[in-house]
Design a protein around this motif. Structure first.
Motif, PDB file in Angstrom:
ATOM      1  N   ALA A 158      11.583  10.932 -23.277  1.00 32.12           N
ATOM      2  CA  ALA A 158      11.195  11.481 -24.779  1.00 32.12           C
ATOM      3  C   ALA A 158       9.574  11.821 -24.295  1.00 32.12           C
ATOM      4  O   ALA A 158       9.128  12.667 -25.244  1.00 32.12           O
ATOM      5  CB  ALA A 158      11.836  10.785 -25.902  1.00 32.12           C
ATOM      6  N   GLN A 159       9.235  11.447 -23.686  1.00 29.92           N
ATOM      7  CA  GLN A 159       7.600  11.063 -23.203  1.00 29.92           C
ATOM      8  C   GLN A 159       7.328  13.366 -23.521  1.00 29.92           C
ATOM      9  O   GLN A 159       6.217  13.883 -23.728  1.00 29.92           O
ATOM     10  CB  GLN A 159       7.374  11.283 -21.720  1.00 29.92           C
ATOM     11  CG  GLN A 159       6.219  11.398 -21.736  1.00 29.92           C
ATOM     12  CD  GLN A 159       5.159   9.847 -22.606  1.00 29.92           C
ATOM     13  OE1 GLN A 159       5.997   9.032 -22.591  1.00 29.92           O
ATOM     14  NE2 GLN A 159       4.004  10.473 -23.294  1.00 29.92           N
ATOM     15  N   GLY A 160       8.746  14.142 -22.966  1.00 25.89           N
ATOM     16  CA  GLY A 160       7.731  15.525 -22.853  1.00 25.89           C
ATOM     17  C   GLY A 160       8.282  15.974 -24.392  1.00 25.89           C
ATOM     18  O   GLY A 160       7.492  16.854 -24.670  1.00 25.89           O
ATOM     19  N   ASP A 161       9.142  15.588 -24.982  1.00 23.17           N
ATOM     20  CA  ASP A 161       8.782  15.905 -26.234  1.00 23.17           C
ATOM     21  C   ASP A 161       7.912  15.336 -27.375  1.00 23.17           C
ATOM     22  O   ASP A 161       7.562  16.310 -28.025  1.00 23.17           O
ATOM     23  CB  ASP A 161      10.474  15.724 -27.008  1.00 23.17           C
ATOM     24  CG  ASP A 161      11.617  15.860 -25.807  1.00 23.17           C
ATOM     25  OD1 ASP A 161      11.631  17.097 -25.615  1.00 23.17           O
ATOM     26  OD2 ASP A 161      12.151  15.383 -25.305  1.00 23.17           O
ATOM     27  N   LEU A 162       7.104  13.966 -27.247  1.00 18.91           N
ATOM     28  CA  LEU A 162       6.151  13.855 -27.863  1.00 18.91           C
ATOM     29  C   LEU A 162       4.880  14.292 -26.992  1.00 18.91           C
ATOM     30  O   LEU A 162       4.561  14.543 -28.774  1.00 18.91           O
ATOM     31  CB  LEU A 162       5.911  12.086 -27.220  1.00 18.91           C
ATOM     32  CG  LEU A 162       6.576  11.027 -27.779  1.00 18.91           C
ATOM     33  CD1 LEU A 162       5.963  10.114 -26.948  1.00 18.91           C
ATOM     34  CD2 LEU A 162       7.049  11.109 -29.112  1.00 18.91           C
ATOM     35  N   MET A 163       5.140  15.078 -26.370  1.00 19.41           N
ATOM     36  CA  MET A 163       3.999  16.107 -25.988  1.00 19.41           C
ATOM     37  C   MET A 163       4.259  16.698 -26.717  1.00 19.41           C
ATOM     38  O   MET A 163       3.389  17.987 -27.177  1.00 19.41           O
ATOM     39  CB  MET A 163       3.711  16.004 -24.326  1.00 19.41           C
ATOM     40  CG  MET A 163       3.043  17.332 -24.292  1.00 19.41           C
ATOM     41  SD  MET A 163       3.077  18.218 -22.777  1.00 19.41           S
ATOM     42  CE  MET A 163       4.396  19.863 -23.569  1.00 19.41           C
ATOM     43  N   MET A 164       5.507  17.669 -27.022  1.00 18.73           N
ATOM     44  CA  MET A 164       5.753  19.135 -27.822  1.00 18.73           C
ATOM     45  C   MET A 164       5.348  18.506 -29.303  1.00 18.73           C
ATOM     46  O   MET A 164       4.724  19.276 -29.688  1.00 18.73           O
ATOM     47  CB  MET A 164       7.060  19.071 -27.588  1.00 18.73           C
ATOM     48  CG  MET A 164       8.138  20.281 -28.190  1.00 18.73           C
ATOM     49  SD  MET A 164       8.565  19.683 -29.852  1.00 18.73           S
ATOM     50  CE  MET A 164       9.362  18.787 -29.160  1.00 18.73           C
ATOM     51  N   LEU A 165       5.839  17.653 -29.843  1.00 18.60           N
ATOM     52  CA  LEU A 165       4.958  16.945 -30.848  1.00 18.60           C
ATOM     53  C   LEU A 165       4.280  17.075 -31.132  1.00 18.60           C
ATOM     54  O   LEU A 165       3.373  17.450 -32.215  1.00 18.60           O
ATOM     55  CB  LEU A 165       6.362  16.183 -31.500  1.00 18.60           C
ATOM     56  CG  LEU A 165       5.791  15.422 -33.247  1.00 18.60           C
ATOM     57  CD1 LEU A 165       7.503  16.378 -33.536  1.00 18.60           C
ATOM     58  CD2 LEU A 165       6.576  14.072 -33.165  1.00 18.60           C
ATOM     59  N   GLY A 166       3.320  16.284 -30.858  1.00 23.81           N
ATOM     60  CA  GLY A 166       2.135  16.666 -30.929  1.00 23.81           C
ATOM     61  C   GLY A 166       1.010  17.910 -30.014  1.00 23.81           C
ATOM     62  O   GLY A 166       0.191  18.165 -31.261  1.00 23.81           O
ATOM     63  N   GLY A 167       1.935  18.888 -30.238  1.00 21.07           N
ATOM     64  CA  GLY A 167       1.251  20.470 -29.804  1.00 21.07           C
ATOM     65  C   GLY A 167       1.489  20.696 -30.495  1.00 21.07           C
ATOM     66  O   GLY A 167       0.851  21.349 -31.310  1.00 21.07           O
ATOM     67  N   PHE A 168       2.554  20.270 -32.087  1.00 19.81           N
ATOM     68  CA  PHE A 168       3.656  20.898 -32.755  1.00 19.81           C
ATOM     69  C   PHE A 168       2.086  20.886 -34.125  1.00 19.81           C
ATOM     70  O   PHE A 168       1.919  21.336 -35.191  1.00 19.81           O
ATOM     71  CB  PHE A 168       4.381  20.960 -33.643  1.00 19.81           C
ATOM     72  CG  PHE A 168       5.442  22.297 -32.406  1.00 19.81           C
ATOM     73  CD1 PHE A 168       5.239  23.894 -33.438  1.00 19.81           C
ATOM     74  CD2 PHE A 168       6.064  22.352 -31.530  1.00 19.81           C
ATOM     75  CE1 PHE A 168       6.431  24.382 -32.584  1.00 19.81           C
ATOM     76  CE2 PHE A 168       6.767  22.962 -31.070  1.00 19.81           C
ATOM     77  CZ  PHE A 168       6.436  24.403 -31.733  1.00 19.81           C
ATOM     78  N   PHE A 169       1.630  19.160 -34.435  1.00 20.32           N
ATOM     79  CA  PHE A 169       0.952  19.448 -34.785  1.00 20.32           C
ATOM     80  C   PHE A 169      -0.439  19.522 -34.824  1.00 20.32           C
ATOM     81  O   PHE A 169      -0.913  19.730 -36.211  1.00 20.32           O
ATOM     82  CB  PHE A 169       0.917  17.127 -34.961  1.00 20.32           C
ATOM     83  CG  PHE A 169       2.310  16.435 -35.249  1.00 20.32           C
ATOM     84  CD1 PHE A 169       2.880  17.336 -36.591  1.00 20.32           C
ATOM     85  CD2 PHE A 169       2.145  15.321 -34.600  1.00 20.32           C
ATOM     86  CE1 PHE A 169       3.669  16.380 -36.872  1.00 20.32           C
ATOM     87  CE2 PHE A 169       2.802  14.563 -35.299  1.00 20.32           C
ATOM     88  CZ  PHE A 169       3.675  14.718 -36.392  1.00 20.32           C
ATOM     89  N   ALA A 170      -1.214  19.622 -33.806  1.00 22.31           N
ATOM     90  CA  ALA A 170      -2.349  20.345 -33.776  1.00 22.31           C
ATOM     91  C   ALA A 170      -2.193  21.737 -34.269  1.00 22.31           C
ATOM     92  O   ALA A 170      -3.568  22.065 -34.359  1.00 22.31           O
ATOM     93  CB  ALA A 170      -2.443  20.522 -31.887  1.00 22.31           C
ATOM     94  N   PHE A 171      -1.203  22.400 -33.978  1.00 22.23           N
ATOM     95  CA  PHE A 171      -0.990  23.723 -34.698  1.00 22.23           C
ATOM     96  C   PHE A 171      -1.126  24.397 -35.773  1.00 22.23           C
ATOM     97  O   PHE A 171      -1.873  24.233 -36.694  1.00 22.23           O
ATOM     98  CB  PHE A 171       0.433  24.253 -33.614  1.00 22.23           C
ATOM     99  CG  PHE A 171       0.990  25.352 -34.411  1.00 22.23           C
ATOM    100  CD1 PHE A 171       0.118  27.066 -34.236  1.00 22.23           C
ATOM    101  CD2 PHE A 171       1.222  25.934 -35.316  1.00 22.23           C
ATOM    102  CE1 PHE A 171       0.305  27.975 -34.753  1.00 22.23           C
ATOM    103  CE2 PHE A 171       1.797  26.543 -36.334  1.00 22.23           C
ATOM    104  CZ  PHE A 171       1.044  27.794 -36.024  1.00 22.23           C
ATOM    105  N   THR A 172       0.214  22.786 -36.530  1.00 20.59           N
ATOM    106  CA  THR A 172      -0.328  22.404 -37.879  1.00 20.59           C
ATOM    107  C   THR A 172      -2.282  22.217 -38.393  1.00 20.59           C
ATOM    108  O   THR A 172      -2.252  23.631 -39.393  1.00 20.59           O
ATOM    109  CB  THR A 172       0.730  21.914 -38.206  1.00 20.59           C
ATOM    110  OG1 THR A 172       2.023  21.527 -37.704  1.00 20.59           O
ATOM    111  CG2 THR A 172       0.863  21.685 -39.553  1.00 20.59           C
ATOM    112  N   PHE A 173      -2.802  21.818 -38.034  1.00 20.63           N
ATOM    113  CA  PHE A 173      -3.565  21.084 -38.296  1.00 20.63           C
ATOM    114  C   PHE A 173      -4.618  22.532 -38.126  1.00 20.63           C
ATOM    115  O   PHE A 173      -5.404  22.957 -38.685  1.00 20.63           O
ATOM    116  CB  PHE A 173      -4.306  20.042 -38.208  1.00 20.63           C
ATOM    117  CG  PHE A 173      -3.568  18.812 -38.241  1.00 20.63           C
ATOM    118  CD1 PHE A 173      -3.056  18.354 -39.289  1.00 20.63           C
ATOM    119  CD2 PHE A 173      -3.169  17.966 -37.090  1.00 20.63           C
ATOM    120  CE1 PHE A 173      -2.397  17.351 -39.529  1.00 20.63           C
ATOM    121  CE2 PHE A 173      -2.984  16.406 -37.427  1.00 20.63           C
ATOM    122  CZ  PHE A 173      -2.597  16.500 -39.117  1.00 20.63           C
ATOM    123  N   ILE A 174      -4.842  23.635 -36.560  1.00 19.54           N
ATOM    124  CA  ILE A 174      -5.772  24.351 -35.772  1.00 19.54           C
ATOM    125  C   ILE A 174      -5.151  25.284 -37.154  1.00 19.54           C
ATOM    126  O   ILE A 174      -5.556  26.067 -37.294  1.00 19.54           O
ATOM    127  CB  ILE A 174      -5.875  24.139 -34.810  1.00 19.54           C
ATOM    128  CG1 ILE A 174      -5.945  22.414 -34.384  1.00 19.54           C
ATOM    129  CG2 ILE A 174      -6.807  24.490 -34.275  1.00 19.54           C
ATOM    130  CD1 ILE A 174      -6.498  22.394 -32.986  1.00 19.54           C
TER     131      ILE A 174
END
Lengths: 291, 383
Positions: free
Chosen positions: A38-54
């Motif tokens: 799920a490492q790639g999906d953790l990356m994806m989730l991180g990207g979405f968190f960043a998208f939400t914040f930024i």
């Protein structure tokens, strides 16, 4: 020649992203012998968190970046506690399946919350190019390369100069022995997951200018980062980065010089050839069992 | 409860340990035989898919469950079988010939994959099989003279000895069921033979198997070949059932679904392969059921607990929105996989064994019978 350098730089930039995700694989594998699909999906989730914040809350880029990394570090710990800790030490196959399940779950839930569209994160490096003679290098690609170098240096210092890093190396060598020496192995493992998730988030945010963020990006990139980790020899940190860069360069060269279709397969063919010749990867160490 | 006294080795490897097996499987077979004449055509079609998935599951079980070689590339074997059937059919090759040819070709490809896989273990084997899957997928998309590339390939209706067998008729169902039963019986016999014993020995400990004189490489290649051939047979049936095949049907996703079949069914048993296939095929109708009926039921429950009609309507629409969300299937897959790995590693068949034992031992059942032992981390690095 100019084309070649251009392709080389974009290949290295892409490869650095693979390398960063592969780094997450390797960190977790080194410490716990768990392969985290799920490492790639953790990356994806991180990207979405960043998208939400930024993108949605309108925070400053660096603040949003830090926020996403912190949130994902917590999430990594949570995932470790819920999914991995109960089955630590069971056959690898079960753990692989559990993390595949986690990946499925994350992809679908992200798809349900944020939708399945492509998202873009505005970064300070989004546009602008560096011109050296007639060579044109985009800032976003250079930023990925620079960030990878910085992150690797930080991780190197962390593992070799801090107590926590030493504890991690100890528990990766022999978990039971580390436990007897008074290292809180469980806490160390959950910190490893936190770091891996944080590194993955960094990869996700850095990647945003190069490709868009969508709910399947983790699967796609994770499947490229995986060969990177294997190519470098699972369990070797420099190997992961070198493997990632190799995969990225091969992919970008194959996309440019070979007929269509080779781009997606070339890394896997190279991987198979390498595995045939050196079954434990390029930098892998073959440990022998003492009888 | 019945006590089985085994007095010699022959007793231990009997196909049917006691008459109860014959009776219960006989009843099951009778039900399966009348199924196409009683059930709706939709359910029969689902049963055909169960048969196909179960056949693949049995094939994968030989490799992963009994020989201990993980494979995430089985969709590629299925594809090779399906495309062989589609291609040979264009030249009016009769069904039995291309059916056997598909098995033979996938078997040979499986053996060829097995050779490089000999040196690989654990995670390296997984990634090698994933790579193999990707490469086959790409070849299917590019080799247009044979496979018609991404446009896909039409598969003509099956004709068996001059008679047309439509893909939703009972005859096709019986064909698939027959293939499944033959596969299962064949596999059971294989497992009773020295070859099967060697497979299990390799799974349990390669070193021990080698020191007992088992030719590990030979048996690993054999296992790959047999597993691939069975998957190839299933591929032929799959091609006919779908009546249209294209490269994007045989992705990593499908390989993962096959793994789900054997994992959720129960990894070390043939019953598990069938149960897992039933589970995987039935999850779609179940989701449809969720979408159609769940909102009504929940709104009804809310109404009985005194919610007025407006709130009940709101609850109804909210639940309906969640139930029909796009990624729900993936999320449910994910949760189910994780829960099975965490709480029921032996899968549905393991659960069945526990229920059976509970009734057999009725007042004396101890929950600790199946308690998992605490395992300290065994490093796979220095194996």
């Amino acid at each position: 020649m100019l084309d070649f350098v251009q392709q080389l730089v974009s290949g290295i930039a892409l490869g650095c992203v693979y390398g960063l995700i592969a780094l997450g694989f390797v960190l977790i594998y080194k410490a716990t012998e768990v392969i985290n699909f799920a490492q790639g999906d953790l990356m994806m989730l991180g990207g979405f968190f960043a998208f939400t914040f930024i993108g949605m809350l309108g925070l400053n880029y660096w603040l949003g970046f830090a926020g996403a990394v912190a949130a994902m570090a917590l999430f990594g710990m949570l995932a470790e506690r819920v999914v991995v800790r109960p089955i630590l030490g069971y056959p690898q196959f079960s753990i692989i399946m559990a993390t595949i399940g986690l990946g499925y779950f994350l992809r679908s839930v992200v798809g349900m919350i944020w939708g399945t569209d492509d998202f873009k994160i505005e970064t300070p490096f989004s546009d602008g190019v560096l011109r050296i003679g007639s060579l044109v290098l985009a800032y976003d690609k250079l930023s990925v390369i620079a960030a990878t170098i910085i992150l690797c240096a930080l991780l190197y210092l962390f593992f070799n100069r801090t107590t926590l890093g030493t504890a991690m190396r100890a528990s990766s060598e022999n978990m039971l022995a580390a436990y007897y020496m008074g290292i809180p192995v469980k806490r160390v493992v959950s910190i490893v997951w936190a770091i891996a998730a944080a590194v993955a988030t960094a990869a996700g945010v850095l990647l945003a200018p190069i490709t868009f963020i969508h709910s399947n990006v983790g699967l796609v990139l994770g499947l490229k980062a995986f060969p990177a980790a294997v190519l470098g020899g699972f369990g070797s940190i420099p190997g992961a980065v070198v493997g990632g860069v190799l995969i990225g360069v091969i992919e970008s060269m194959a996309g440019f010089y070979l007929p269509q279709g080779w781009k997606d397969v070339a890394p896997y063919i190279v991987l198979l050839v390498v595995l045939l010749l050196k079954p434990e990867g390029l930098f892998g160490v073959h440990m022998r069992k003492k009888v | 409860m019945r006590f089985l006294f085994k007095t010699d080795y022959e007793d231990d490897i009997k196909l049917f340990p006691h008459s109860g097996y014959i009776v219960s499987y006989g009843i099951l077979l009778a039900f399966l035989a009348i199924a196409p004449f009683v059930l709706s055509s939709y359910l029969v079609s689902q049963l055909v898919f169960v048969c196909i998935y179960a056949t693949v599951g049995v094939g994968l079980m030989i490799l992963t469950g009994f020989t201990g070689q993980a494979s995430l590339g089985h969709a590629a074997f299925l594809a090779i079988g399906a495309y062989t059937a589609g291609y040979l059919q264009q030249y009016n090759v009769p069904f039995p010939v291309y059916f056997l040819a598909a098995g033979l070709i996938t078997g040979v490809v499986g053996a060829l994959v097995g050779f490089p896989a000999l040196r690989l273990q654990g995670i390296y084997l997984v990634i090698a099989t994933i790579s193999f899957g990707f490469i086959v997928e790409e070849i299917l998309a590019r080799w247009e003279t044979v496979t018609h590339g991404n446009e896909g390939m039409r598969v003509k209706t099956l004709s068996l000895f001059g008679a047309v067998v439509p893909r939703d008729g009972p005859t096709f169902y019986f064909l698939c069921l027959g293939v499944l039963i033959l596969t299962i019986v064949g596999t059971l016999n294989l497992l009773r033979s020295p070859t099967g014993r060697a497979f299990v020995a390799i799974r349990d400990s390669e070193t021990a198997a080698r020191s007992m004189g088992v030719n590990v490489s030979l048996y690993k290649v054999k296992s790959f070949a047999i597993s691939a051939a069975i998957t190839g047979f299933a591929g032929v049936l799959f091609a006919h059932k779908m009546s249209f095949i294209s490269p994007e049907m045989f992705t990593l996703q499908l390989s993962i679904e096959f793994i789900i079949v054997i994992l959720i069914g129960g990894i070390f048993s043939l019953h598990g392969a069938v149960l897992g296939a039933i589970f995987l095929v039935m999850i779609d109708p179940f989701l449809t059921y969720l979408k159609d009926d769940l909102p009504v039921i929940i709104a009804g429950i809310a109404a009985t607990f005194g919610a007025d009609s407006i709130t009940a309507g709101k609850i109804h629409s909210n639940v309906a929105a969640i139930a029909s969300a796009n990624g729900l299937k993936g999320a449910i897959y994910g949760v189910i996989i994780v829960l099975f790995v965490l709480f029921e590693p032996l899968g549905l068949y393991g659960r069945w064994l526990k229920i059976k034992l509970f009734f057999q031992l009725f007042p004396l059942y101890k929950r600790a019978t199946f308690k998992r032992q605490k395992i300290y981390v065994k490093s796979e690095r220095n194996r």
